[in-house]
Design an enzyme around this catalytic site. Structure first.
Site, mmCIF file in Angstrom:
data_model
loop_
_atom_site.group_PDB
_atom_site.id
_atom_site.type_symbol
_atom_site.label_atom_id
_atom_site.label_comp_id
_atom_site.label_asym_id
_atom_site.label_seq_id
_atom_site.Cartn_x
_atom_site.Cartn_y
_atom_site.Cartn_z
ATOM 1 N N ASP A 1 2.658 14.454 17.809
ATOM 2 C CA ASP A 1 1.542 15.103 17.121
ATOM 3 C C ASP A 1 0.420 15.576 18.052
ATOM 4 O O ASP A 1 -0.091 14.806 18.865
ATOM 5 C CB ASP A 1 0.904 14.132 16.123
ATOM 6 C CG ASP A 1 1.900 13.541 15.159
ATOM 7 O OD1 ASP A 1 3.086 13.912 15.208
ATOM 8 O OD2 ASP A 1 1.493 12.691 14.352
ATOM 9 N N GLU B 1 0.621 12.626 6.304
ATOM 10 C CA GLU B 1 0.068 12.384 7.635
ATOM 11 C C GLU B 1 -0.790 13.572 8.085
ATOM 12 O O GLU B 1 -0.735 14.663 7.509
ATOM 13 C CB GLU B 1 1.199 12.172 8.650
ATOM 14 C CG GLU B 1 2.007 10.915 8.398
ATOM 15 C CD GLU B 1 2.920 10.582 9.554
ATOM 16 O OE1 GLU B 1 2.888 9.433 10.004
ATOM 17 O OE2 GLU B 1 3.663 11.467 10.012
#
Length: 504
Positions: A31, A213
């Site tokens: 990420d 998320e």
């Protein structure tokens, strides 16, 4: 996030590094986090394993760029330790020195990250939000001694995106995070980034088949009109995305300083059964954890995503790195069929020389050869095609000189479906879920199919109809599979204009 799936080891075979898509030199990344523009430099922080090229030992890697295209890797910025892994988060410029970490003349950069506490910690098994700060323009970081600053006693409370809000409710910091397994976005406010007050919760809504998320919340003018501003809430989901596994959905609505309220046309009843009706940043398999840069001049909104999917992330056949970022994308809101929707355009150099141009050419049931891709540059294809009586319009990408091995981008005029098919693209056997074909609905505009296709080593990103529909997939062709063709089948189509360019 924590990767809990079982992976089969695969031989590292793909060694041609992407030209413009960022990769760590020899380690794992996932990420993007802490995206920031500061003093003329774009900072890309990201989830990184400093010791290996598989997930683990989560820390913040760091790279910088002046143009969002060419990146310089730096030492690990915020490292895991015996107490915590350092999960995703964001960075703000503390111009008002609300934290006291800097001065009025030299404000600190403050990272708000998720502490994932280990067995050795008294908070083991929980996730909470913590701070680190830099007073040298982001090159070195110190963790705050008072961490964590926000805890809910939860095992899945993570991924804070923080921004400065100024509106009817006043001026303060807003933190947007997730309770991942409850499919909820939770919002807090603070005066100093240290003490936090709960504001509200959004969700569950739309796609809820996996963990939520890496949220993001930001305002955008609709059609560039500063008097008509909407807020966009991005919520990434894994699994349960429209193409399977990981993906990014979004909602359009209003934020009043306390609550995000989604417009009714952003909400889908029983979204898990109607994934194609939810709003997606990308219809491909490999665009996840997308978040935007803070502090970009002129209120531009620029996003980057992780170009991967948790279904097979640890098994990618690359060496010595594993995993890459997408190209940066400029994000806007435009009125599409009467509704405000996200439009994305890749950040690329302007004024590129074209290696080939086709204009106003009719093609009837035949194939036109285009310039080969080049491993030393990115292949950019821009096309405006009038399908006419044709049944399908196809771009054959990264194809073998002979045979059918290729990545296939095709538009079906009967169904208005644009499909990116990598099932026979090259190396696909390293994971059972990798071979796939992704489809998205694309409506012609003035009868035209408009495509911008970006082909780098290991990936294809497709921006259709000016970025209204996007498809991103990883591909791993064999060396020498560089041929490119345009094919018209089932009738006659007219190429209004097609250009092919090389970007490096």
């Amino acid at each position: 996030m924590t990767d809990t799936t079982t992976h089969t080891a695969a031989p590292a075979e793909f060694t041609v590094r992407p030209v413009l898509h960022y990769t760590a030199n020899s380690t794992w990344l996932n990420d993007p986090n802490g995206l920031l523009f500061y003093q003329g430099i774009y900072h890309l922080f990201y989830q990184n394993n400093p010791f290996d090229n598989v997930w683990g030992n989560m820390s913040w890697g760091h790279a910088t760029s002046e143009d969002l295209l060419h990146w310089t890797e730096h030492p690990v910025a915020i490292s895991c330790d015996e107490q915590e892994d350092v999960f995703s988060g964001s960075i703000v410029v503390d111009d008002g020195n609300t934290t006291g970490f800097g001065t009025a003349e030299n404000p600190a950069l403050v990272a708000i990250y998720t502490s994932a506490f280990k067995e050795g910690s008294g908070l083991k098994g929980t996730q909470a939000q913590s701070l680190a700060f830099s007073t040298d323009a982001g090159m070195t970081w110190q963790k705050y001694a008072g961490n964590p600053v926000l805890s809910r006693g939860s095992a899945h409370f993570r991924d804070p995106k923080v921004f400065r809000y100024q509106g009817p409710e006043g001026s303060f910091w807003v933190l947007v995070a997730v309770e991942a397994q409850h499919q909820q976005v939770v919002l807090y406010r603070s005066a100093d980034l240290k003490e936090w007050q709960y504001l509200s919760t959004f969700g569950p809504a739309n796609a809820t088949g996996g963990e939520w998320e890496c949220p993001d919340l930001f305002p955008l003018p609709v059609d560039g009109n500063p008097d008509h501003v909407k807020w966009v809430l991005v919520v990434n989901i894994n699994p349960g995305a429209v193409a399977g596994g990981s993906g990014g959905q979004y909602f359009v609505g209003h934020f009043n300083g306390v609550q995000f309220i989604a417009d009714s046309d952003s909400l889908v009843e029983d979204g898990n059964a109607n994934l194609s009706k939810c709003l997606w940043l990308d219809w491909g398999r490999d665009y996840y954890a997308a978040v935007s840069f803070s502090n970009v001049p002129d209120n531009r909104r620029i996003m980057i995503g992780w170009m991967n999917n948790w279904d097979y992330a640890n098994s990618l056949p690359t060496s010595p790195w594993r995993s890459s970022m997408s190209l940066a994308r400029e994000v806007e809101l435009a009125t599409i069929h009467g509704l405000p929707r996200v439009v994305q355009r890749p950040v690329l150099p302007a004024g590129l020389p074209h290696t080939v141009t086709i204009e106003d050419r009719e093609i009837h049931d035949s194939t036109v050869a285009l310039p080969d891709a080049d491993p030393a540059s990115v292949q950019l294809i821009d096309a405006r095609i009038l399908p006419g009586t044709a049944r399908t319009i196809t771009l054959k990408l990264l194809a073998a000189p002979a045979g059918d091995v290729a990545t296939i981008l095709s538009f079906d005029t009967a169904t208005n479906q644009l499909t990116l098919d990598r099932r026979n693209s090259g190396e696909v056997a390293f994971h059972k879920k990798f071979a796939s074909a992704e489809a998205a609905p694309v409506l012609l505009e003035d009868g035209l199919l408009k495509l911008r296709v970006v082909v780098d080593n290991g990936s294809v990103e497709v921006f259709a109809q000016g970025g209204k529909v996007v498809l991103t997939d990883l591909v791993f062709p064999a060396p020498g599979n560089l041929c490119t063709e345009l094919r018209v089948e089932g009738g006659t189509a007219t190429v209004r204009k097609l250009t092919a360019s090389a970007v490096s």
